[in-house]
Design a protein around this motif. Structure first.
Motif, PDB file in Angstrom:
ATOM      1  N   ARG A  38       0.832  -1.192   0.000  1.00 15.66           N
ATOM      2  CA  ARG A  38       0.000   0.000   0.000  1.00 15.66           C
ATOM      3  C   ARG A  38       0.869   1.245   0.000  1.00 15.66           C
ATOM      4  NH1 ARG A  38      -3.728   0.388   4.675  1.00 15.66           N
ATOM      5  NH2 ARG A  38      -4.503   2.102   3.399  1.00 15.66           N
ATOM      6  N   GLU A  39       0.446   2.222  -0.756  1.00 17.83           N
ATOM      7  CA  GLU A  39       1.177   3.490  -0.831  1.00 17.83           C
ATOM      8  C   GLU A  39       0.723   4.404   0.297  1.00 17.83           C
ATOM      9  OE1 GLU A  39       1.696   7.303  -3.842  1.00 17.83           O
ATOM     10  OE2 GLU A  39       0.619   5.504  -4.474  1.00 17.83           O
ATOM     11  N   PRO A  40       1.660   4.840   1.157  1.00 15.12           N
ATOM     12  CA  PRO A  40       1.263   5.735   2.251  1.00 15.12           C
ATOM     13  C   PRO A  40       0.722   7.051   1.710  1.00 15.12           C
ATOM     14  CG  PRO A  40       3.455   4.806   2.617  1.00 15.12           C
ATOM     15  CD  PRO A  40       3.072   4.492   1.207  1.00 15.12           C
ATOM     16  N   ALA A  41      -0.195   7.636   2.429  1.00 17.53           N
ATOM     17  CA  ALA A  41      -0.773   8.924   2.025  1.00 17.53           C
ATOM     18  C   ALA A  41       0.268  10.026   2.157  1.00 17.53           C
ATOM     19  CB  ALA A  41      -1.984   9.232   2.898  1.00 17.53           C
ATOM     20  N   ALA A  42       0.101  11.083   1.332  1.00 20.55           N
ATOM     21  CA  ALA A  42       1.021  12.213   1.379  1.00 20.55           C
ATOM     22  C   ALA A  42       1.042  12.852   2.760  1.00 20.55           C
ATOM     23  CB  ALA A  42       0.622  13.243   0.318  1.00 20.55           C
ATOM     24  N   ARG A  43      -0.105  12.921   3.399  1.00 25.64           N
ATOM     25  CA  ARG A  43      -0.184  13.501   4.741  1.00 25.64           C
ATOM     26  C   ARG A  43       0.679  12.718   5.716  1.00 25.64           C
ATOM     27  NH1 ARG A  43      -3.325  11.847   8.733  1.00 25.64           N
ATOM     28  NH2 ARG A  43      -4.552  10.567   7.305  1.00 25.64           N
ATOM     29  N   MET A  44       0.674  11.382   5.585  1.00 25.48           N
ATOM     30  CA  MET A  44       1.474  10.561   6.465  1.00 25.48           C
ATOM     31  C   MET A  44       2.957  10.736   6.183  1.00 25.48           C
ATOM     32  SD  MET A  44       1.991   8.539   8.880  1.00 25.48           S
ATOM     33  CE  MET A  44       0.261   8.462   9.284  1.00 25.48           C
ATOM     34  N   LEU A  58       5.795  11.927   8.879  1.00 27.95           N
ATOM     35  CA  LEU A  58       7.001  11.176   9.175  1.00 27.95           C
ATOM     36  C   LEU A  58       8.248  12.011   8.949  1.00 27.95           C
ATOM     37  CD1 LEU A  58       6.135   7.669   7.644  1.00 27.95           C
ATOM     38  CD2 LEU A  58       6.262   8.271  10.059  1.00 27.95           C
ATOM     39  N   ALA A  59       8.236  12.825   7.865  1.00 27.34           N
ATOM     40  CA  ALA A  59       9.385  13.685   7.587  1.00 27.34           C
ATOM     41  C   ALA A  59       9.572  14.728   8.679  1.00 27.34           C
ATOM     42  CB  ALA A  59       9.208  14.368   6.227  1.00 27.34           C
ATOM     43  N   SER A  60       8.458  15.290   9.149  1.00 24.65           N
ATOM     44  CA  SER A  60       8.533  16.288  10.208  1.00 24.65           C
ATOM     45  C   SER A  60       9.052  15.665  11.509  1.00 24.65           C
ATOM     46  CB  SER A  60       7.153  16.900  10.427  1.00 24.65           C
ATOM     47  OG  SER A  60       7.173  17.800  11.520  1.00 24.65           O
ATOM     48  N   LEU A  61       8.546  14.470  11.820  1.00 20.60           N
ATOM     49  CA  LEU A  61       9.011  13.799  13.031  1.00 20.60           C
ATOM     50  C   LEU A  61      10.491  13.442  12.940  1.00 20.60           C
ATOM     51  CD1 LEU A  61       6.004  11.389  13.693  1.00 20.60           C
ATOM     52  CD2 LEU A  61       6.662  13.376  15.064  1.00 20.60           C
ATOM     53  N   GLN A  62      10.927  13.017  11.759  1.00 22.08           N
ATOM     54  CA  GLN A  62      12.336  12.685  11.579  1.00 22.08           C
ATOM     55  C   GLN A  62      13.208  13.912  11.772  1.00 22.08           C
ATOM     56  OE1 GLN A  62      14.542   9.946   8.489  1.00 22.08           O
ATOM     57  NE2 GLN A  62      14.010  11.880   7.474  1.00 22.08           N
ATOM     58  N   ASP A  63      12.794  15.084  11.232  1.00 23.34           N
ATOM     59  CA  ASP A  63      13.570  16.318  11.394  1.00 23.34           C
ATOM     60  C   ASP A  63      13.659  16.701  12.863  1.00 23.34           C
ATOM     61  OD1 ASP A  63      13.900  16.402   8.688  1.00 23.34           O
ATOM     62  OD2 ASP A  63      12.256  17.827   8.334  1.00 23.34           O
ATOM     63  N   THR A  64      12.552  16.520  13.605  1.00 21.14           N
ATOM     64  CA  THR A  64      12.551  16.873  15.024  1.00 21.14           C
ATOM     65  C   THR A  64      13.514  15.979  15.801  1.00 21.14           C
ATOM     66  OG1 THR A  64      10.245  17.596  14.890  1.00 21.14           O
ATOM     67  CG2 THR A  64      11.111  17.078  17.075  1.00 21.14           C
ATOM     68  N   VAL A  65      13.466  14.682  15.508  1.00 18.61           N
ATOM     69  CA  VAL A  65      14.344  13.745  16.205  1.00 18.61           C
ATOM     70  C   VAL A  65      15.802  14.049  15.909  1.00 18.61           C
ATOM     71  CG1 VAL A  65      15.039  11.325  16.344  1.00 18.61           C
ATOM     72  CG2 VAL A  65      12.618  11.931  16.351  1.00 18.61           C
ATOM     73  N   ARG A  66      16.142  14.324  14.661  1.00 19.63           N
ATOM     74  CA  ARG A  66      17.534  14.536  14.281  1.00 19.63           C
ATOM     75  C   ARG A  66      18.049  15.886  14.752  1.00 19.63           C
ATOM     76  NH1 ARG A  66      19.140  12.350   8.486  1.00 19.63           N
ATOM     77  NH2 ARG A  66      21.127  12.297   9.596  1.00 19.63           N
ATOM     78  N   THR A  67      17.121  16.800  15.072  1.00 21.26           N
ATOM     79  CA  THR A  67      17.551  18.074  15.665  1.00 21.26           C
ATOM     80  C   THR A  67      18.183  17.827  17.031  1.00 21.26           C
ATOM     81  OG1 THR A  67      15.823  19.308  14.500  1.00 21.26           O
ATOM     82  CG2 THR A  67      16.767  20.325  16.484  1.00 21.26           C
ATOM     83  N   LEU A 126      18.944  14.581  18.114  1.00 20.10           N
ATOM     84  CA  LEU A 126      19.864  13.437  17.997  1.00 20.10           C
ATOM     85  C   LEU A 126      20.452  13.415  16.587  1.00 20.10           C
ATOM     86  CD1 LEU A 126      17.593  10.749  19.702  1.00 20.10           C
ATOM     87  CD2 LEU A 126      19.477  11.990  20.772  1.00 20.10           C
ATOM     88  N   PRO A 127      21.497  14.203  16.343  1.00 14.30           N
ATOM     89  CA  PRO A 127      22.044  14.317  14.975  1.00 14.30           C
ATOM     90  C   PRO A 127      22.552  12.992  14.421  1.00 14.30           C
ATOM     91  CG  PRO A 127      22.900  16.047  16.419  1.00 14.30           C
ATOM     92  CD  PRO A 127      22.197  15.071  17.295  1.00 14.30           C
ATOM     93  N   ASP A 128      22.952  12.090  15.283  1.00 16.17           N
ATOM     94  CA  ASP A 128      23.498  10.819  14.806  1.00 16.17           C
ATOM     95  C   ASP A 128      22.426   9.761  14.549  1.00 16.17           C
ATOM     96  OD1 ASP A 128      26.044  11.877  15.019  1.00 16.17           O
ATOM     97  OD2 ASP A 128      26.295  11.189  17.103  1.00 16.17           O
ATOM     98  N   ALA A 129      21.142  10.110  14.753  1.00 17.93           N
ATOM     99  CA  ALA A 129      20.070   9.138  14.538  1.00 17.93           C
ATOM    100  C   ALA A 129      20.002   8.737  13.068  1.00 17.93           C
ATOM    101  CB  ALA A 129      18.740   9.733  14.978  1.00 17.93           C
ATOM    102  N   ARG A 130      19.759   7.473  12.814  1.00 21.59           N
ATOM    103  CA  ARG A 130      19.694   6.965  11.441  1.00 21.59           C
ATOM    104  C   ARG A 130      18.437   7.462  10.747  1.00 21.59           C
ATOM    105  NH1 ARG A 130      17.253   2.557   9.202  1.00 21.59           N
ATOM    106  NH2 ARG A 130      16.519   1.894  11.276  1.00 21.59           N
ATOM    107  N   SER A 131      18.563   7.781   9.461  1.00 24.45           N
ATOM    108  CA  SER A 131      17.409   8.242   8.680  1.00 24.45           C
ATOM    109  C   SER A 131      16.456   7.078   8.432  1.00 24.45           C
ATOM    110  CB  SER A 131      17.871   8.813   7.333  1.00 24.45           C
ATOM    111  OG  SER A 131      18.729   9.921   7.532  1.00 24.45           O
ATOM    112  N   LEU A 132      15.198   7.403   8.250  1.00 22.65           N
ATOM    113  CA  LEU A 132      14.206   6.380   7.943  1.00 22.65           C
ATOM    114  C   LEU A 132      14.474   5.767   6.573  1.00 22.65           C
ATOM    115  CD1 LEU A 132      10.933   8.138   9.151  1.00 22.65           C
ATOM    116  CD2 LEU A 132      12.027   6.156  10.210  1.00 22.65           C
ATOM    117  N   SER A 133      14.389   4.422   6.520  1.00 19.66           N
ATOM    118  CA  SER A 133      14.522   3.746   5.238  1.00 19.66           C
ATOM    119  C   SER A 133      13.152   3.628   4.577  1.00 19.66           C
ATOM    120  CB  SER A 133      15.122   2.349   5.445  1.00 19.66           C
ATOM    121  OG  SER A 133      14.219   1.543   6.190  1.00 19.66           O
ATOM    122  N   VAL A 134      13.147   3.186   3.322  1.00 15.51           N
ATOM    123  CA  VAL A 134      11.875   2.981   2.620  1.00 15.51           C
ATOM    124  C   VAL A 134      11.044   1.939   3.354  1.00 15.51           C
ATOM    125  CG1 VAL A 134      10.817   2.186   0.474  1.00 15.51           C
ATOM    126  CG2 VAL A 134      12.839   3.636   0.392  1.00 15.51           C
ATOM    127  N   ALA A 135      11.698   0.889   3.839  1.00 21.35           N
ATOM    128  CA  ALA A 135      10.966  -0.155   4.570  1.00 21.35           C
ATOM    129  C   ALA A 135      10.356   0.414   5.853  1.00 21.35           C
ATOM    130  CB  ALA A 135      11.904  -1.316   4.896  1.00 21.35           C
TER     131      ALA A 135
END
Length: 305
Positions: free
Chosen positions: A90-96, A100-109, A111-120
């Motif tokens: 299933r293709e995730p919705a654009a809103r989702m 996820l991108a916003s949450l990833q930016d917040t976490v890496r702010t 925790l700069p060494d946190a691993r980026s989200l993979s496609v999986a």
């Protein structure tokens, strides 16, 4: 009231209509909610849950449901949601994706060494969030309630089988007790005759050193002491009382497992005493047969709620 075993199994499934990304009504993919419950014997009620991520929030309600119907046993409940179209991605919705991108930016702010989200990771997190049903909790409760009823019915059927076997063993114990009851007077009389014969022989060898009356009294005293040592009437009486109480509890039903377990221990104690007082091979055989039956009953009683 029936006797319940602590051993049982039940399962249930429910089809779920999952909404496509951006849609709330029209289902485009199908999922299946699966649940199974296994229970085995335990001294107390021991509950464990293996729930998929989207169902973990419902554990308290499931625990309350099980506690309302079960009193003893080690119970494991497994539940999860799986797609009936495992090859479809299933293709995730654009809103989702934005979330996820916003949450990833917040976490890496932070925790700069946190691993980026993979496609999986994105597909897994996005699908888990979007693949919610209109009322997953309600469906889970419905499936769980039916599974618990099936489990109770399964434990009741197993309990009926155990009760029948126990009653059969009790009948055999009664028969063995009846075989043992007349043996003791016979043994006492035999031993009394032997004592008298030996004393008569001894008196003959002693050439009248003691009076016949005194010898006879001494022989009777020895025979009486022997009768007291081998008297198992009290053990047989207590054995019969325990058998009656076990039979009453089985016919009464309900939560009788712990009381039955205690009474089985008492039965075993009386059978041991019967064997230790045995003065004849036949009585020893009866004691051994009793202990074999009681041990079989102990194994069965350990499975009763």
């Amino acid at each position: 009231m029936p006797v319940y075993s602590m051993t049982g199994y039940a399962s249930g499934q429910h089809s779920l209509a999952q909404a496509a990304p951006g849609q709330e009504v029209k289902p485009t993919a199908q999922g299946r909610l699966g649940l199974e419950i296994r229970s085995v014997n335990s001294r107390f009620l021991d509950l464990s849950f293996r729930l998929s991520e989207e169902l973990r929030q419902h554990e308290p309600a499931l625990r309350e449901l099980l506690q309302a119907r079960l009193k003893r046993g080690k119970v494991e409940l497994r539940a999860g949601v799986e797609s009936t179209q495992p090859d479809a991605v299933r293709e995730p919705a654009a809103r989702m994706l934005q979330r996820l991108a916003s949450l990833q930016d917040t976490v890496r702010t932070w925790l700069p060494d946190a691993r980026s989200l993979s496609v999986a990771d994105v597909l897994r997190l996005g699908t888990a969030e979007e693949a919610t049903t209109t009322d997953l909790g309600s469906s889970l409760q419905k499936v769980a309630a039916q599974a618990v009823e099936d489990l109770v019915a399964s434990r009741e059927r197993e309990g009926a089988r155990l009760a029948k076997m126990l009653l059969g063993h009790l009948k055999q114990l009664r028969e063995l007790a009846e075989q043992a009851r007349p043996l003791v007077p016979q043994l006492v009389e035999q031993q009394r005759s032997r004592f008298l014969e030996r004393w008569n022989e001894a008196m003959g060898l002693a050439e009248g050193a003691a009076s016949p009356e005194a010898a006879q009294d001494r022989a009777l005293t020895e025979a009486t002491a022997f009768a007291i040592r081998i008297d198992v009437a009290e053990e047989l009486t207590r054995l019969a009382a325990h058998i009656d109480e076990i039979e009453r509890l089985i016919n009464k039903g309900g939560e009788v497992g712990k009381r039955l377990d205690f009474l089985i221990q008492e039965l075993h104690r009386e059978a041991n005493t019967l064997g230790s007082k045995s003065a004849a091979l036949e009585l020893t055989r009866i004691s051994v047969d009793m202990k074999v039956l009681i041990e079989q009953m102990r194994e069965q009683v350990q499975n009763i709620e």
